[in-house]
Write a protein that holds these residues in place. Structure first.
Motif, PDB file in Angstrom:
ATOM      1  N   THR A 143      -1.871 -38.411  47.937  1.00 44.66           N
ATOM      2  CA  THR A 143      -1.125 -38.210  46.696  1.00 44.66           C
ATOM      3  C   THR A 143      -0.134 -39.365  46.532  1.00 44.66           C
ATOM      4  N   PRO A 144       0.414 -39.556  45.333  1.00 50.29           N
ATOM      5  CA  PRO A 144       1.411 -40.614  45.144  1.00 50.29           C
ATOM      6  C   PRO A 144       2.583 -40.506  46.118  1.00 50.29           C
ATOM      7  N   ARG A 145       3.057 -39.289  46.369  1.00 45.53           N
ATOM      8  CA  ARG A 145       4.189 -39.120  47.280  1.00 45.53           C
ATOM      9  C   ARG A 145       3.792 -39.445  48.721  1.00 45.53           C
ATOM     10  N   VAL A 149       5.308 -42.309  51.276  1.00 43.25           N
ATOM     11  CA  VAL A 149       5.753 -42.044  52.648  1.00 43.25           C
ATOM     12  C   VAL A 149       5.086 -42.999  53.628  1.00 43.25           C
ATOM     13  N   ILE A 150       3.773 -43.176  53.510  1.00 41.12           N
ATOM     14  CA  ILE A 150       3.094 -44.054  54.467  1.00 41.12           C
ATOM     15  C   ILE A 150       3.492 -45.513  54.241  1.00 41.12           C
ATOM     16  N   ALA A 151       3.831 -45.868  53.002  1.00 40.16           N
ATOM     17  CA  ALA A 151       4.319 -47.224  52.741  1.00 40.16           C
ATOM     18  C   ALA A 151       5.654 -47.444  53.444  1.00 40.16           C
ATOM     19  N   GLY A 152       6.502 -46.412  53.431  1.00 42.49           N
ATOM     20  CA  GLY A 152       7.776 -46.512  54.129  1.00 42.49           C
ATOM     21  C   GLY A 152       7.587 -46.635  55.630  1.00 42.49           C
ATOM     22  N   LEU A 153       6.651 -45.863  56.170  1.00 42.16           N
ATOM     23  CA  LEU A 153       6.362 -45.944  57.601  1.00 42.16           C
ATOM     24  C   LEU A 153       5.823 -47.325  57.969  1.00 42.16           C
ATOM     25  N   ALA A 154       4.958 -47.870  57.103  1.00 38.45           N
ATOM     26  CA  ALA A 154       4.392 -49.196  57.358  1.00 38.45           C
ATOM     27  C   ALA A 154       5.467 -50.278  57.310  1.00 38.45           C
ATOM     28  N   ALA A 155       6.525 -50.014  56.537  1.00 42.62           N
ATOM     29  CA  ALA A 155       7.636 -50.969  56.446  1.00 42.62           C
ATOM     30  C   ALA A 155       8.606 -50.835  57.613  1.00 42.62           C
ATOM     31  N   GLY A 156       8.363 -49.837  58.475  1.00 38.80           N
ATOM     32  CA  GLY A 156       9.203 -49.669  59.651  1.00 38.80           C
ATOM     33  C   GLY A 156      10.373 -48.725  59.467  1.00 38.80           C
ATOM     34  N   TYR A 157      10.382 -47.968  58.361  1.00 39.17           N
ATOM     35  CA  TYR A 157      11.490 -47.052  58.101  1.00 39.17           C
ATOM     36  C   TYR A 157      11.328 -45.757  58.890  1.00 39.17           C
ATOM     37  N   SER A 158      12.446 -45.155  59.238  1.00 40.84           N
ATOM     38  CA  SER A 158      12.438 -43.857  59.910  1.00 40.84           C
ATOM     39  C   SER A 158      12.255 -42.756  58.873  1.00 40.84           C
ATOM     40  N   ASN A 159      11.997 -41.538  59.355  1.00 38.03           N
ATOM     41  CA  ASN A 159      11.876 -40.404  58.435  1.00 38.03           C
ATOM     42  C   ASN A 159      13.140 -40.235  57.597  1.00 38.03           C
ATOM     43  N   LYS A 160      14.301 -40.404  58.220  1.00 37.63           N
ATOM     44  CA  LYS A 160      15.565 -40.241  57.494  1.00 37.63           C
ATOM     45  C   LYS A 160      15.726 -41.308  56.414  1.00 37.63           C
ATOM     46  N   GLN A 161      15.347 -42.541  56.741  1.00 36.00           N
ATOM     47  CA  GLN A 161      15.460 -43.617  55.755  1.00 36.00           C
ATOM     48  C   GLN A 161      14.512 -43.386  54.580  1.00 36.00           C
ATOM     49  N   ILE A 162      13.295 -42.924  54.881  1.00 36.47           N
ATOM     50  CA  ILE A 162      12.334 -42.634  53.815  1.00 36.47           C
ATOM     51  C   ILE A 162      12.855 -41.483  52.952  1.00 36.47           C
ATOM     52  N   ILE A 168      14.489 -36.960  49.120  1.00 38.35           N
ATOM     53  CA  ILE A 168      13.948 -35.688  49.597  1.00 38.35           C
ATOM     54  C   ILE A 168      14.493 -35.462  51.001  1.00 38.35           C
ATOM     55  N   SER A 169      14.251 -34.299  51.564  1.00 43.78           N
ATOM     56  CA  SER A 169      14.785 -34.002  52.892  1.00 43.78           C
ATOM     57  C   SER A 169      13.903 -34.601  53.982  1.00 43.78           C
ATOM     58  N   PRO A 170      14.485 -34.901  55.152  1.00 43.15           N
ATOM     59  CA  PRO A 170      13.683 -35.398  56.276  1.00 43.15           C
ATOM     60  C   PRO A 170      12.562 -34.431  56.644  1.00 43.15           C
ATOM     61  N   ARG A 171      12.828 -33.135  56.511  1.00 46.06           N
ATOM     62  CA  ARG A 171      11.797 -32.146  56.821  1.00 46.06           C
ATOM     63  C   ARG A 171      10.609 -32.293  55.869  1.00 46.06           C
ATOM     64  N   THR A 172      10.887 -32.565  54.605  1.00 46.15           N
ATOM     65  CA  THR A 172       9.806 -32.754  53.629  1.00 46.15           C
ATOM     66  C   THR A 172       8.995 -34.004  53.964  1.00 46.15           C
ATOM     67  N   VAL A 173       9.674 -35.036  54.428  1.00 47.50           N
ATOM     68  CA  VAL A 173       8.969 -36.250  54.854  1.00 47.50           C
ATOM     69  C   VAL A 173       8.016 -35.919  55.998  1.00 47.50           C
ATOM     70  N   ALA A 178       2.584 -35.215  58.090  1.00 48.92           N
ATOM     71  CA  ALA A 178       1.542 -34.415  58.740  1.00 48.92           C
ATOM     72  C   ALA A 178       0.315 -34.290  57.836  1.00 48.92           C
ATOM     73  N   ASN A 179       0.554 -34.086  56.544  1.00 52.20           N
ATOM     74  CA  ASN A 179      -0.559 -33.932  55.600  1.00 52.20           C
ATOM     75  C   ASN A 179      -1.389 -35.209  55.492  1.00 52.20           C
ATOM     76  N   LEU A 180      -0.718 -36.348  55.424  1.00 55.81           N
ATOM     77  CA  LEU A 180      -1.467 -37.595  55.258  1.00 55.81           C
ATOM     78  C   LEU A 180      -2.267 -37.932  56.515  1.00 55.81           C
ATOM     79  N   MET A 181      -1.761 -37.537  57.675  1.00 55.72           N
ATOM     80  CA  MET A 181      -2.509 -37.765  58.916  1.00 55.72           C
ATOM     81  C   MET A 181      -3.816 -36.977  58.899  1.00 55.72           C
TER      82      MET A 181
END
Length: 205
Positions: A143-145, A149-162, A168-173, A178-181
């Motif tokens: 999904t777009p969201r 999220v995966i773009a943020g992870l690829a950029a090296g950002y933490s869950n909190k930074q994303i 959105i909340s870190p829990r939502t990230v 988990a869904n994208l995996m």
């Protein structure tokens, strides 16, 4: 496995000579074209293959045709035919992306050896392009969201930074992660990021 070979040369005698030589190979499928324009006009209908391309032709010359091929597809390996002693043209061809060059008049054994190497390169290229296409297709399932999220992870950002960036909340990230995996069918973040990096190569190609 069949090898598609395309001969592009405005000299009918050269085309005929090359066709006679390579047609002795049982696994070669050979087509010839009298001009660069004729080849490009039919390009969309051609299967991936090796192109024997004359440098100096009336109309679109070899470099122009080579540049057009590179702009359209990465599934072709180009070998340039040049006049004997035309070193500067050979250098120009290599800079433009030609795999190799053959001087006229060509040596039959040397030409066939170069063609073998070109088809080996084509097999390697096809595998790489296929891998990039597969990565792009798998990432398109997100999904777009999830893509953000995966773009943020690829950029090296933490869950909190994303989470902060997307508001959105870190829990939502974590849920999106988990869904994208699952959608990407990967067992680790490293595998997921590898898909992103491979897909980026497709965009740059």
């Amino acid at each position: 496995m069949l090898h598609n070979l395309y001969i592009v040369d405005d000299d009918e005698a050269v085309r005929a000579s090359l066709c006679r030589l390579v047609s002795r190979q049982p696994d070669y499928v050979v087509r010839n074209f009298p001009s660069g324009e004729d080849f490009l006009n039919q390009f969309d209908q051609l299967e991936p293959g090796v192109v024997l391309l004359d440098f100096h032709m009336k109309g679109a010359n070899g470099i122009a045709v080579l540049n057009a091929i590179r702009a359209i597809s990465q599934r072709f390996v180009v070998m340039m035919l040049t006049a004997h002693g035309a070193v500067h043209r050979s250098v120009d061809a290599m800079k433009a992306g030609a795999f190799d060059f053959i001087e006229k008049p060509y040596d039959s054994a040397a030409l066939m050896m170069c063609l073998d190497l070109a088809f080996t390169e084509l097999d390697k290229l096809s595998t790489e392009v296929g891998g990039r296409d597969a990565a792009v297709a798998r990432l398109a399932l997100l999904t777009p969201r999830e893509t953000e999220v995966i773009a943020g992870l690829a950029a090296g950002y933490s869950n909190k930074q994303i989470a902060w960036t997307l508001r959105i909340s870190p829990r939502t990230v974590e849920v999106y992660r988990a869904n994208l995996m699952v959608k990407l069918n990967v067992g680790s973040l490293a595998e997921a990021l590898q898909l992103v990096f491979v897909a980026e190569q497709a965009s740059a190609a």
